[in-house]
Design a protein around this motif. Structure first.
Motif, short mmCIF file in Angstrom:
data_model
loop_
_atom_site.label_atom_id
_atom_site.label_comp_id
_atom_site.label_asym_id
_atom_site.label_seq_id
_atom_site.Cartn_x
_atom_site.Cartn_y
_atom_site.Cartn_z
N TYR A 57 0.82 -1.20 0.00
CA TYR A 57 0.00 0.00 0.00
C TYR A 57 0.86 1.26 0.00
O TYR A 57 1.74 1.42 0.84
N GLY A 59 0.18 4.31 0.80
CA GLY A 59 0.05 5.16 1.98
C GLY A 59 0.97 4.71 3.10
O GLY A 59 1.49 5.55 3.86
N VAL A 100 6.82 11.98 -2.20
CA VAL A 100 7.17 10.59 -2.46
C VAL A 100 7.02 10.32 -3.95
O VAL A 100 6.01 10.69 -4.54
N GLY B 19 -6.12 1.43 2.02
CA GLY B 19 -6.73 2.74 2.23
C GLY B 19 -8.19 2.83 1.81
O GLY B 19 -8.98 3.52 2.45
N ALA B 62 -1.49 11.73 4.61
CA ALA B 62 -0.89 11.43 3.31
C ALA B 62 -1.62 10.29 2.63
O ALA B 62 -1.87 10.32 1.41
N SER B 63 -1.98 9.27 3.38
CA SER B 63 -2.66 8.11 2.83
C SER B 63 -4.05 8.47 2.29
O SER B 63 -4.45 8.00 1.22
N ASP B 66 -3.66 10.36 -0.85
CA ASP B 66 -3.23 9.42 -1.89
C ASP B 66 -4.42 8.65 -2.48
O ASP B 66 -4.64 8.65 -3.69
N CYS B 67 -5.18 8.02 -1.62
CA CYS B 67 -6.30 7.20 -2.09
C CYS B 67 -7.40 8.05 -2.74
O CYS B 67 -7.98 7.65 -3.75
N THR B 95 -0.45 5.53 -7.85
CA THR B 95 0.25 6.78 -7.55
C THR B 95 1.63 6.80 -8.18
O THR B 95 2.44 5.91 -7.92
N LEU B 98 3.41 11.71 -4.98
CA LEU B 98 2.53 12.30 -3.97
C LEU B 98 3.27 13.43 -3.29
O LEU B 98 4.44 13.27 -2.92
#
Lengths: 172, 172
Positions: A57, A59, A100, B19, B62-63, B66-67, B95, B98
């Motif tokens: 994942y 995240g 990232v 996520g 952040a997660s 991202d999702c 992704t 990010l």
């Protein structure tokens, strides 16, 4: 030589981070260390840390880079100031920004390695470049701009807690 | 009008994301929707999603960004191609990169709102700018560069699974 994890040097009241706080039983409890002039951490994702089956994942990858970055920043700031981690005044850093880049799908089921390189140190800001690899292959790269924790953030947090401060010294 | 969450339109074998995958019982199961030409999602962090007590863990922020970003990318690509989500060929995005800027500490214990604005759509790449707010205050901003899932990544994942594909159509 004392090789205590950076996160184990955080004050008790600031050790609840879901990613790396030793006092967060639900969290990842990431541990970061010096490795020469670089910083290093290892983490084995859980089987459910899935992006799509077989791969980690994104995240989680961002979170690991984030926590390793801020911990590395704290350690670097202490080292630069010839201070021990875990002794007042604690130089605790939070994330100002996080980038990232996902270079390759990260395989699930293997231990991940994070390496940090300190690229800039100022009194209130540290920049850390981080690579995350699996089985020797770089899967992601990141950059954390870490900033010294704002005083009002600490005050608001500590005032809401009922935890005795328990300071330990950890040589930088 | 069908207002099914984007993530509920993912193919079964690609719905395990920690996520936002509906098939990941351990995960956050984030749900993203259209709101006019923007996208929107809401999430209530758990009590243990701590940065320091009283504030939300940055890795979770952040997660979520991202999702929400990759789901918004999928939805936007389908809408641009006048395609329904959830019908072959599924336009599933991952992704590429990010970025997150943490503007203010995010309070723990309140529902977070994410809003996405599609700033670029190309055949294999979509860029989404996202804001995350709590109680009406913007706490973080992010940008997701989402790329169409590489075919070999899908092949490697699907070949490791034993799940029947169960496709549903979801109007864009």
């Amino acid at each position: 030589m004392n090789n205590r994890a950076f996160q184990d040097c955080y004050p008790e009241e600031l050790s609840h981070c879901f990613g790396c706080g030793k006092n967060n039983a639900e969290g990842h409890q990431l541990k970061s260390y010096w490795d020469g002039d670089e910083t290093i951490a290892h983490f084995l994702p859980e089987s459910y840390h899935i992006a799509i089956p077989g791969f980690v994942y994104g995240g989680l990858i961002a979170s690991l880079i984030d926590c390793h970055g801020t911990a590395s920043a704290s350690a670097a700031a202490c080292r630069a100031a010839s201070m021990e981690m875990g002794v007042e005044p604690n130089l605790r850093f939070v994330t100002g920004s996080l980038k990232v880049v996902y270079l390759a799908p990260t395989p699930l089921g293997v231990e991940l390695e994070l390496r940090g390189v300190i690229t800039e140190i100022k009194e209130r800001k540290v920049i850390v470049d981080i690579s995350l690899s699996a089985e020797g292959r770089t899967c992601a790269k990141g950059q954390v701009v870490a900033v010294l924790m704002p005083e009002n953030m600490v005050t608001k947090s500590v005032s809401s807690q009922n935890i005795d401060a328990n300071k330990r010294s950890c040589p930088a």
